[in-house]
Motif scaffolding. Sequence first.
Motif, mmCIF file in Angstrom:
data_model
loop_
_atom_site.group_PDB
_atom_site.id
_atom_site.type_symbol
_atom_site.label_atom_id
_atom_site.label_comp_id
_atom_site.label_asym_id
_atom_site.label_seq_id
_atom_site.Cartn_x
_atom_site.Cartn_y
_atom_site.Cartn_z
ATOM 1 N N ASP A 3 29.019 44.171 42.718
ATOM 2 C CA ASP A 3 30.401 44.078 43.207
ATOM 3 C C ASP A 3 30.930 42.658 43.077
ATOM 4 O O ASP A 3 32.085 42.438 42.690
ATOM 5 C CB ASP A 3 30.466 44.515 44.675
ATOM 6 N N ALA A 4 30.091 41.688 43.404
ATOM 7 C CA ALA A 4 30.531 40.295 43.370
ATOM 8 C C ALA A 4 30.925 39.868 41.964
ATOM 9 O O ALA A 4 31.955 39.218 41.757
ATOM 10 C CB ALA A 4 29.416 39.387 43.899
ATOM 11 N N PHE A 5 30.121 40.238 40.961
ATOM 12 C CA PHE A 5 30.425 39.830 39.592
ATOM 13 C C PHE A 5 31.589 40.630 39.005
ATOM 14 O O PHE A 5 32.429 40.082 38.293
ATOM 15 C CB PHE A 5 29.185 39.988 38.706
ATOM 16 N N ARG A 6 31.643 41.929 39.314
ATOM 17 C CA ARG A 6 32.722 42.750 38.740
ATOM 18 C C ARG A 6 34.084 42.323 39.259
ATOM 19 O O ARG A 6 35.070 42.324 38.519
ATOM 20 C CB ARG A 6 32.483 44.223 39.065
ATOM 21 N N LYS A 7 34.171 41.968 40.515
ATOM 22 C CA LYS A 7 35.470 41.655 41.113
ATOM 23 C C LYS A 7 36.067 40.356 40.597
ATOM 24 O O LYS A 7 37.281 40.174 40.629
ATOM 25 C CB LYS A 7 35.329 41.590 42.639
ATOM 26 N N VAL A 8 35.214 39.426 40.142
ATOM 27 C CA VAL A 8 35.742 38.116 39.768
ATOM 28 C C VAL A 8 35.617 37.809 38.287
ATOM 29 O O VAL A 8 36.104 36.781 37.834
ATOM 30 C CB VAL A 8 35.020 37.000 40.562
ATOM 31 N N ASP A 9 34.985 38.676 37.508
ATOM 32 C CA ASP A 9 34.707 38.359 36.112
ATOM 33 C C ASP A 9 35.990 38.071 35.329
ATOM 34 O O ASP A 9 36.187 36.981 34.783
ATOM 35 C CB ASP A 9 33.930 39.507 35.460
ATOM 36 N N LYS A 10 36.911 39.033 35.284
ATOM 37 C CA LYS A 10 38.154 38.841 34.535
ATOM 38 C C LYS A 10 39.090 37.844 35.209
ATOM 39 O O LYS A 10 39.668 36.983 34.533
ATOM 40 C CB LYS A 10 38.839 40.193 34.321
ATOM 41 N N PRO A 11 39.294 37.919 36.546
ATOM 42 C CA PRO A 11 40.139 36.894 37.171
ATOM 43 C C PRO A 11 39.622 35.478 36.954
ATOM 44 O O PRO A 11 40.407 34.543 36.802
ATOM 45 C CB PRO A 11 40.108 37.272 38.659
ATOM 46 N N LEU A 12 38.294 35.321 36.919
ATOM 47 C CA LEU A 12 37.715 33.995 36.719
ATOM 48 C C LEU A 12 38.082 33.451 35.346
ATOM 49 O O LEU A 12 38.446 32.276 35.208
ATOM 50 C CB LEU A 12 36.189 34.075 36.860
ATOM 51 N N LEU A 13 38.001 34.291 34.320
ATOM 52 C CA LEU A 13 38.367 33.857 32.975
ATOM 53 C C LEU A 13 39.850 33.509 32.913
ATOM 54 O O LEU A 13 40.242 32.520 32.279
ATOM 55 C CB LEU A 13 38.026 34.951 31.965
ATOM 56 N N LEU A 14 40.674 34.296 33.575
ATOM 57 C CA LEU A 14 42.112 34.026 33.587
ATOM 58 C C LEU A 14 42.415 32.691 34.272
ATOM 59 O O LEU A 14 43.229 31.892 33.773
ATOM 60 C CB LEU A 14 42.850 35.163 34.290
ATOM 61 N N ILE A 15 41.762 32.442 35.401
ATOM 62 C CA ILE A 15 41.972 31.166 36.104
ATOM 63 C C ILE A 15 41.530 29.998 35.226
ATOM 64 O O ILE A 15 42.187 28.947 35.180
ATOM 65 C CB ILE A 15 41.203 31.165 37.438
#
Length: 694
Positions: free
Chosen positions: A175-187
């Motif tokens: 859950d931790a990796f799925r929730k932030v994977d794409k938003p992290l790249l966008l940021i």
Amino acid sequence: MLLSSKRLTAWAVLALWVAAVLAAVPLAGRLPDVVQAKSAAELPRGAQSTEVEKLTDRFRDGRQAPAVIVYARTGPSGAGSTAGAGSTAGPGITSADRAKADADRRALAPLAEAPIGAPQASRDGRALLLAVPLHDDDHLSGNAEKVRDAVTRNVPRGLQVKVTGPAGAALDAGDAFRKVDKPLLLITVVLVAAVLLFTYRSPVLWLLPLACAAISLQVTNAVVYLLAEHAGLYVADGMSTILNALVFGIGTDYALLLLARYREELRRHEDRHRAMAVALRRAAAPVAASAATVCLGLLCLLAARMGFNFALGPISAIGIIGGLAVVMTLLPALLVVLGRWVFWPRIPRFGDAPPARGGAWDRAGRRIAARPRLVWALGAAVLAALAAGCLGVHTGLDRAHFLTTTPNSVQGERIADAHFPGDESRPLQVVSGRPVDLRGIPGIARTGTPETSTDGRLTRTAVVLTSPPDSGAAERTVERIRRAVPGVLVGGGAASELDLADAQAHDRRVVIPLVLGVVLVVLIALLRALVAPLLVMATVVGSYFAALGGSWLLFRHVFGFPAMDVQVALMGFLFMVALGVDYNLFLVSRIREEAAAAGHREGVLRGLGLTGGVISSAGLVLASTFGVLGVMPVTMFVEIGVLVSLGVLLDTFVVRPVIVPALALDSGPRFWWPGRLPRAQARPAPDREPVPRA
């Protein structure tokens, strides 16, 4: 590389890269398919717990990871009550609660790998434990999510239901990796774009480094996918996050350095293709040397014992090579095809005077030159003050602090610890060639029924300890079992925690000196000197300890972390030394070039003035890409991001522009001992004598 500076070959290079990107994008999109959420490859190589993990297929239950469901009633003393048997301090399990557990047992049967046993009641009568055996593969997290969805429906009022155990922990991590994977790249993209816009103040130019970094990442992901699919390369959860930060940061840095050199040459050459040829010839050496230094430093992880560390080295090196290839071929082709207008509104024209002296970094250099020894001594004192924070560092996060929040599995584990002896959710697994007698060994709460392997040659016994697996008492019990019963393999639970800690300690002892040695040898070969590399390495190591001490103060007093993950010290050292040497190499190589023409003192000042702005921008980009890790819910990545970002900022604004020039000025020409500065090389003549422009 110089081919891309010619008119016809520039278009050919663009065509080749278009074809490469079209082939890479579909493959890069399949990288998540080869990420192994659970694998023995991640565990310490050669450790007992790893061998136990490899032997699981030889038993009837195969690779099972139980989803341990905890049902608990909370009373006045809360969920963490330690009331003993027969206590009336709080409400006990009701018939409705038992009915709920029985209903869940029947509903979850299709997901289970084996029959689900009856719910186990705690001695205090206030909790139930239901273990659902799930298949331990890459679908573990998804199946655990189905379990959680099922058991959290129709819950009787006042009953807490938590999913813990190995499956629950895998679900929380997934859950931790799925929730932030794409938003992290966008940021990451947004932050890098902001720094580039601030640097160039151009509505177009900032797109080129960003596009090159994105293409580098796609090509890198495609290569990693192919190696994982066809060559057995291990890719773990979280590696793509580190790879994103590394490739975006380093690729953008290389692009900034090439752009700065190209801008210089455009003022000296009317033909932009000729300007690019000269810029490439002068920029290629330090950029390629930087990439080689970083790659060799990362490949030192091949000496690591931890599987994650071992695999991260070559994967990161692939990312560095991908970034280098794109910046040295695609970016020059794009620049010569697009022409000078891409720099609008500050277009460098043929004949424009170079930037006048008196810029911020030039002024800083003149001040440093007045009293260089005092300057580097004060800088060293600042680093030493920050490094003093290392004296209070605590290492070794427990599972309760794996995430920055308290996940469902940790809450369930705490409830289970309060009502059941030891750790029922993560018992030890003792494997041997015959049944073993573990009676009389302190620290063991109970042992399960020995299970025989399918070939009849091994037995496996589950052992529940009296202490939680994250505790020192549990680790001492593991050591007692290994000493008392020679020839057995002890894995799982506390044994895995102990082996992980031992492997990390080994990697720090072996990899850190190896990285220092390799990078120092590379610097000596590149700079053809001994004093300069030693001084540069000393400043980089000093900035690492300063960043480590400063980061620990932030972790303890701002973030509230009780300890630093054992992985952080090694990862932080690796990235900071490799990348810190990177920037110093750019500076010192330019100082050497300028000193050959103008003498040592003036060469130091010119080198600082010419590279100060671009290296500062590059440092901000790299600090931003790693700083994005600070928004992740995984504590280890937050700590790595903060440590590397702080270290890069210290290196960018204290070590590289202040301490290194001060040391170079104070040591004088001895800075290049035992070598000597080469004779001044004539710069390529301009296409024609330019008419000076205002």
